[in-house]
Design an enzyme around this catalytic site. Structure first.
Site, PDB file in Angstrom:
ATOM      1  CG  ASN A 199      -1.710   1.315   1.337  1.00 53.13           C
ATOM      2  OD1 ASN A 199      -2.630   1.522   0.558  1.00 53.13           O
ATOM      3  ND2 ASN A 199      -1.370   2.176   2.294  1.00 53.13           N
ATOM      4  CD  GLU A 200      -1.554   5.678   0.482  1.00 51.78           C
ATOM      5  OE1 GLU A 200      -2.605   6.168   0.041  1.00 51.78           O
ATOM      6  OE2 GLU A 200      -1.056   6.004   1.587  1.00 51.78           O
ATOM      7  N   PRO A 201       3.482   2.573  -1.627  1.00 51.13           N
ATOM      8  CG  PRO A 201       4.216   1.245  -3.407  1.00 51.13           C
ATOM      9  CD  PRO A 201       2.973   1.725  -2.715  1.00 51.13           C
ATOM     10  CB  ALA A 237      -1.545   0.227  -3.709  1.00 55.41           C
ATOM     11  CG  HIS A 277      -4.541   4.932  -3.069  1.00 57.74           C
ATOM     12  ND1 HIS A 277      -3.854   4.711  -1.896  1.00 57.74           N
ATOM     13  CD2 HIS A 277      -4.919   3.697  -3.519  1.00 57.74           C
ATOM     14  CE1 HIS A 277      -3.813   3.412  -1.644  1.00 57.74           C
ATOM     15  NE2 HIS A 277      -4.448   2.785  -2.617  1.00 57.74           N
TER      16      HIS A 277
END
Length: 558
Positions: A199-201, A237, A277
């Site tokens: 998630n959100e790397p 993501a 996102h």
């Protein structure tokens, strides 16, 4: 004393701002503009352990019930170490530890409980592969945080977001977890799921360079595909691509998949869907909550444009694996006063407006939007209407859940709509909805039915005159002279548990009778009883007075 006019059974708001110009909305059922895909049927949350809490299980069943198609659920912390007790912005399953000799030890008890709850509610997991088990987390130079950092400190700064000390062990962890899911739930079922890596790397959720995320991705998808050939895998993501940094991260990731080779096996990198996102940005301005729909739509616009530039990826499904008015679901309105939008009608009206905008952007760029995942669930054992970004509070459905119920009552093809009260998409991308309210609609046509979703939205919270709105639904099939109209409404006095709760005096310990009333008020309501309406010359009309931040759903059948 000023008197108010009643129009279509609704009391127009008086004495607040100037009267809004009457709005004419034209729907043409004979002109399809694209498929109405159930992009709304995706939900997610940080605290995976809320899945098995009493109100979490109740809400999962309600999410299943709102959609005629399967609902997918994404949660953080499916691989995180810990005792399985949820905290704000943290959860754990303790699925992976190591013995004294460094040999992996697997314990699926907590993870099975989460996935069993999904199965019991007949919803599907979107399997987010994260975060890093404590035994596998590498040390990162310059970082001295413990494994878990507790909210309200930055919970993403802990070692749970470090890279693995051994990427082969990481890949094997993913292989073993996937194989376990296949054994427990069946190959055909798990083949329907989507496996997303991390998630959100591109921000502090990943404590390593971007190129190390490519490696993390490669080993993860290799592990999934080894256990389940044909499984759906994707990523990255990443965060809002209106940011140059996030946009470059997404582009470089797509370049890696497009032209690179897998660090795990040297072969072509698999990817079946793309995630990023899209977030808004509410704030308090001039003493009022002011939403930022332009930010969310610009994220989608930039991301879709970037993906469309890759011929190999243009037709791949895109899942906005968080698509929300802003970032922190666990930050209540006690922490951020602007977040009080989450309790009333502003949140659902924003969501309706954003849904159409995302469809329009998909069409503009010729890409394939599959999911608009709302990062919203419930928060167990918190105060009523504390202002978290949730769908229900203490088992009471909030107004926003009812706009998703409206979405679920639409099906078929999207059809042409024009509105004299519409704010143009390009104007929204530039400045949001600030100069005037956006009174617009999204319409669909099925085999023997149609649905029109109508909203009156403004970024700036506050009372305003209702919009006198005429909806003309044309293009009716030949020979149809009467239709059955069902008119659903979400506003201050319909489908709104928050108004009822405030009317009770905002009790934090409602009586049994009060609680029953709150639960009943959280359901989707009709504005009027179903009625038969005449069709003349292939056209029917519905007149309504639509309050600011109100949403109506007109369903007609013949």
């Amino acid at each position: 004393m000023q008197r108010c006019a009643v129009w279509a059974g609704v009391l127009a708001i008086c004495g607040v701002m100037g009267a809004q110009e009457p709005v004419s909305i034209q729907v043409d059922l004979s002109k399809p503009v694209g498929a109405y895909k159930p992009v709304y049927s995706w939900f997610g949350y940080d605290e995976a352990n809320y899945t098995t809490a009493p109100d979490g299980q109740k809400l999962l069943r309600e999410l299943h019930d709102l959609s005629p198609v399967p609902v997918s659920i994404r949660a953080h912390h499916l691989l995180t170490s810990g005792d399985g007790v949820a905290e704000l912005k943290f959860s754990s399953t303790n699925v992976y530890t190591e013995d004294a000799n460094g040999k992996p030890v697997y314990d699926f008890k907590i993870l099975d409980g989460i996935f069993d709850a999904y199965k019991a509610a007949c919803v599907r997991p979107m399997v987010e592969l994260g975060f890093m088990p404590e035994a596998l987390a590498a040390d990162v130079p310059g970082r001295t945080e413990p494994y878990q950092v507790h909210y309200p400190k930055s919970t993403i700064s802990g070692r749970s977001n470090n890279p693995p000390r051994d990427y082969k062990k990481w890949g094997e962890l993913i292989r073993v977890v996937t194989a376990h899911l296949v054994e427990r739930y069946g190959k055909e079922e798990v083949l329907r799921w989507y496996f997303e890596v991390w998630n959100e790397p591109d921000i502090d959720y990943w404590h390593a360079p971007a190129e190390d995320y490519w490696k993390l991705y490669d080993y993860a998808v290799a592990g999934v595909r080894t256990a389940l050939p044909g499984a759906k895998v994707g990523g990255p993501a990443s965060t809002s691509p209106r940011s140059e940094k996030a946009r470059l991260f997404l582009k470089n990731f797509l370049d890696h998949v497009d032209t690179g080779s897998s660090a795990a096996d040297g072969k072509r990198v698999p990817m079946d869907f793309i995630t990023f996102h899209a977030k808004g940005s509410p704030k308090i301005a001039a003493g009022k909550v002011t939403m930022g729909i332009a930010s969310e739509l610009r994220d989608a616009d930039e991301g879709f444009k970037l993906i469309a530039g890759f011929p190999r990826f243009k037709s791949l499904p895109i899942i906005l694996s968080e698509a929300d008015p802003e970032g922190c679901a666990a930050c209540s309105s006690k922490v951020e006063p602007a977040n009080n939008y989450r309790n009333g009608t502003l949140y659902p009206a924003y969501t309706a407006d954003a849904l159409k905008g995302l469809f329009e952007l998909q069409d503009r760029h010729g890409v394939n939007l599959l999911g608009m995942l709302s990062w919203s669930f419930e928060f167990e054992d918190k105060e009523y209407f504390e202002g978290f970004r949730d769908l229900a509070t203490n088992g009471v459905d909030k107004p926003v859940l009812n706009v998703f119920r409206m979405f679920g009552l639409m099906s078929g093809s999207r059809v042409a709509v024009t509105s004299s009260g519409r704010v143009d998409l390009d104007a929204k991308l530039a400045a949001g909805v600030r100069e005037k309210a956006d009174v617009d609609a999204l319409a669909t046509k099925g085999d023997r039915s149609a649905a029109v979703l109508v909203w009156n939205y403004d970024d700036i919270d506050g009372k305003a005159a209702a919009a006198k709105t005429t909806v003309s639904i044309g293009g009716m099939p030949a020979g149809v002279t009467r239709v059955l109209l069902e008119h659903y409404r979400l506003d201050d006095t319909h489908s709104n548990s928050y108004t009822v709760w405030k009317g009770m005096g905002s009790p934090q310990k409602p009586t049994e009778e009060q609680y029953k009333e709150l639960q009943a008020s959280g359901r989707l309501e009709m504005l009027t009883s179903p009625e038969w309406v005449e069709v003349k010359g292939g056209v029917m009309e519905v007149k309504m007075s639509l309050p600011r931040d109100g949403v109506s759903l007109l369903r007609v059948s013949w």
